[in-house]
Design a protein around this motif. Structure first.
Motif, PDB file in Angstrom:
ATOM      1  N   ARG A 235      71.563  27.641  67.396  1.00 23.48           N
ATOM      2  CA  ARG A 235      71.385  27.186  66.010  1.00 23.48           C
ATOM      3  C   ARG A 235      70.479  28.135  65.218  1.00 23.48           C
ATOM      4  O   ARG A 235      70.648  28.302  63.999  1.00 23.48           O
ATOM      5  N   LEU A 236      69.503  28.716  65.908  1.00 18.92           N
ATOM      6  CA  LEU A 236      68.521  29.597  65.252  1.00 18.92           C
ATOM      7  C   LEU A 236      68.479  30.925  66.013  1.00 18.92           C
ATOM      8  O   LEU A 236      67.616  31.147  66.868  1.00 18.92           O
ATOM      9  N   PRO A 237      69.395  31.847  65.720  1.00 15.73           N
ATOM     10  CA  PRO A 237      69.516  33.082  66.508  1.00 15.73           C
ATOM     11  C   PRO A 237      68.271  33.969  66.495  1.00 15.73           C
ATOM     12  O   PRO A 237      68.099  34.794  67.397  1.00 15.73           O
ATOM     13  N   GLN A 238      67.395  33.798  65.508  1.00 18.46           N
ATOM     14  CA  GLN A 238      66.194  34.636  65.429  1.00 18.46           C
ATOM     15  C   GLN A 238      64.944  33.909  65.948  1.00 18.46           C
ATOM     16  O   GLN A 238      63.838  34.454  65.878  1.00 18.46           O
ATOM     17  N   ALA A 239      65.120  32.709  66.440  1.00 16.18           N
ATOM     18  CA  ALA A 239      63.964  31.922  66.870  1.00 16.18           C
ATOM     19  C   ALA A 239      63.259  32.571  68.063  1.00 16.18           C
ATOM     20  O   ALA A 239      63.879  33.255  68.881  1.00 16.18           O
ATOM     21  N   GLN A 240      61.940  32.348  68.128  1.00 18.23           N
ATOM     22  CA  GLN A 240      61.126  32.880  69.208  1.00 18.23           C
ATOM     23  C   GLN A 240      60.379  31.728  69.887  1.00 18.23           C
ATOM     24  O   GLN A 240      59.847  30.834  69.226  1.00 18.23           O
ATOM     25  N   LEU A 241      60.329  31.758  71.219  1.00 18.61           N
ATOM     26  CA  LEU A 241      59.548  30.801  71.993  1.00 18.61           C
ATOM     27  C   LEU A 241      58.464  31.554  72.754  1.00 18.61           C
ATOM     28  O   LEU A 241      58.768  32.482  73.512  1.00 18.61           O
ATOM     29  N   HIS A 242      57.208  31.150  72.545  1.00 18.89           N
ATOM     30  CA  HIS A 242      56.078  31.750  73.243  1.00 18.89           C
ATOM     31  C   HIS A 242      55.602  30.775  74.316  1.00 18.89           C
ATOM     32  O   HIS A 242      55.174  29.659  74.001  1.00 18.89           O
ATOM     33  N   VAL A 243      55.683  31.190  75.575  1.00 20.91           N
ATOM     34  CA  VAL A 243      55.312  30.345  76.712  1.00 20.91           C
ATOM     35  C   VAL A 243      53.975  30.820  77.263  1.00 20.91           C
ATOM     36  O   VAL A 243      53.864  31.946  77.765  1.00 20.91           O
ATOM     37  N   TYR A 244      52.962  29.949  77.146  1.00 27.41           N
ATOM     38  CA  TYR A 244      51.615  30.275  77.617  1.00 27.41           C
ATOM     39  C   TYR A 244      51.257  29.400  78.812  1.00 27.41           C
ATOM     40  O   TYR A 244      51.822  28.322  79.001  1.00 27.41           O
ATOM     41  N   GLY A 245      50.281  29.859  79.584  1.00 27.34           N
ATOM     42  CA  GLY A 245      49.778  29.039  80.675  1.00 27.34           C
ATOM     43  C   GLY A 245      49.007  29.868  81.684  1.00 27.34           C
ATOM     44  O   GLY A 245      49.265  31.062  81.867  1.00 27.34           O
ATOM     45  N   ALA A 246      48.046  29.218  82.335  1.00 29.97           N
ATOM     46  CA  ALA A 246      47.241  29.897  83.347  1.00 29.97           C
ATOM     47  C   ALA A 246      48.052  30.094  84.624  1.00 29.97           C
ATOM     48  O   ALA A 246      48.943  29.309  84.938  1.00 29.97           O
TER      49      ALA A 246
END
Length: 428
Positions: free
Chosen positions: A246-257
């Protein structure tokens, strides 16, 4: 002055996990009363641990299966001993009772481990029932009623150990009303042994960064915590592809220790899937994100990442298990959905629709005030502890099951520990 001894399963890491934030909050409450607090642990030191000396808390390294701990407790003569999770009570509870029985013994579950363990088992069974790896990635949350959960938990070693630990203690601090109801209604634990204590280390003021100044999706959680790693896998293989369609330019940032190699291997900028690992200030990146994604398929307790999202004014999309015990009758500041397509649709709407985002943002403040009001929760905890300290013996007389379990534990855990101590002394 009250003397408090906290025995930690690990040294608190408030920037790594919700459990670390909760422990730091509890320590802060004790110190705010002017109580003398000592934190002891047999765990190895870590680079992300909090500096407790800033709170004027003494840090003591203790050894497992060693009689030196008994001498230490007898010398300290604490008014209250707090066990961080039931594993710690199993190791040290009988030693505290033997060395200084006058101490009030309090257990902090952090979350109900046996509930998380049962849901994990249900989730694995759901996945194993599918015929292909692709189908296993599509499996949703391990939803079950309290009665169904009890049926899955009652015969399990983890549940029997944890509930026995709750009975052996004078009081157990619970973080979720769902878990309190499960213990009382399904397991028959008396209400007198439980205290609702949803204290979390949440910023006192809500972030007001507007919709237009935020960007990207965010997911965060300690990778060593199994529900968090499973959520990343569901995102990678099922949910994120639906969102990116649906959002071809979307970005997901996955953080965690503590991201393991298998997690960093999922990093794929071309797909907008960024595994970024450790972040020094989780609240900073949360306040910059437009939407928080927390697709938890199993777990227990209150989810620190979602409390942080509320405090940062960041709408979140999560599951029924993710939101459990957190919002009561209040509207969720985002969306609670258990179907993959519905999850993706809700995420896209909150990311793109400023009106929907603003309404979700507005829902956070009243929920935090009603459910996570720090002064109220701290006052209720201190008052409960003071009442128990004043009526400790009467309280214990009413807990015959706890006395019986302590008696039998002394015939098993105690003697095994003493055998190990004797063997270690002989080998040295």
């Amino acid at each position: 002055m009250r003397k408090v001894l906290v025995i930690g399963y690990v040294w608190p890491e408030p920037r790594s996990s919700a459990a670390g934030s909760r422990m730091l909050e509890l320590l802060g409450v004790f110190r705010s009363q002017g109580w003398q607090v000592t934190f002891a642990s047999a765990a190895a030191l870590s680079s992300h641990r909090a500096d407790l000396t800033d709170l004027e808390i003494e840090e003591v390294a203790v050894a497992l299966n060693c009689d030196s701990f008994d001498a230490y407790v007898a010398g300290q003569q604490p008014d209250l001993v707090l066990f961080d999770r039931f594993f710690t009570e199993e190791q040290f509870g009988w030693r505290v009772e033997r060395a200084w029985p006058a101490a009030l013994r309090v257990l902090d579950t952090s979350d109900l481990h046996c509930l998380r363990d049962a849901r994990h088992a249900l989730h694995k069974a759901n996945q194993q029932s599918r015929s292909s790896e692709a189908q296993r990635h599509q499996v949703g949350p391990a939803l079950a009623t309290r009665d169904e959960l009890y049926a899955a938990m009652a015969g399990a070693d983890m549940a029997q150990r944890e509930v026995a630990s709750i009975y052996r203690c004078d009081l157990t601090l619970m973080i979720s009303e769902f878990e309190m109801q499960l213990l009382q209604e399904q397991f028959g634990v008396p209400a007198a042994l439980l205290h609702d204590c949803a204290l979390m280390l949440i910023p006192p003021t809500l972030s007001e960064v507007p919709f237009s100044d935020r960007q990207h999706f965010l997911s965060i959680g300690n990778f060593r915590h199994a529900p968090n790693w499973d959520a990343v896998l569901w995102l990678k293989h099922a949910l994120w592809p639906l969102i990116r369609a649906r959002l071809p330019q979307a970005q997901l940032h996955v953080y965690g220790a503590y991201p393991p190699p298998k997690a960093t291997a999922l990093h794929n900028p071309k797909q907008g899937f960024h595994v970024l690992g450790w972040v020094d200030d989780a609240h900073r990146v949360m306040a910059q994100a437009r939407v928080c994604l927390a697709p938890l398929r199993f777990g227990a307790g209150i989810k620190g990442k979602l409390a942080d999202a509320m405090a940062c004014g960041t709408p979140s999309v999560t599951t029924t298990i993710g939101s459990e015990g957190m919002h009561g009758a209040h509207p969720w500041p985002g969306a609670v959905v258990d179907d993959a397509q519905a999850f993706a649709d809700a995420a896209v709407t909150l990311h793109e629709d400023s009106a929907a985002w603003s309404q979700a943002h507005a829902n956070a403040a009243p929920l935090l005030q009603q459910r996570f009001d720090r002064p109220r929760l701290a006052s209720e905890l201190v008052n409960r502890l003071e009442r128990l300290l004043a009526s400790r013996e009467q309280h214990r007389q009413l807990n015959f099951v706890g006395a019986m379990l302590r008696h039998h534990q002394h015939k098993s855990t105690q003697y095994m520990s003493q055998w190990i101590a004797a063997k270690n002394a002989r080998d040295n």
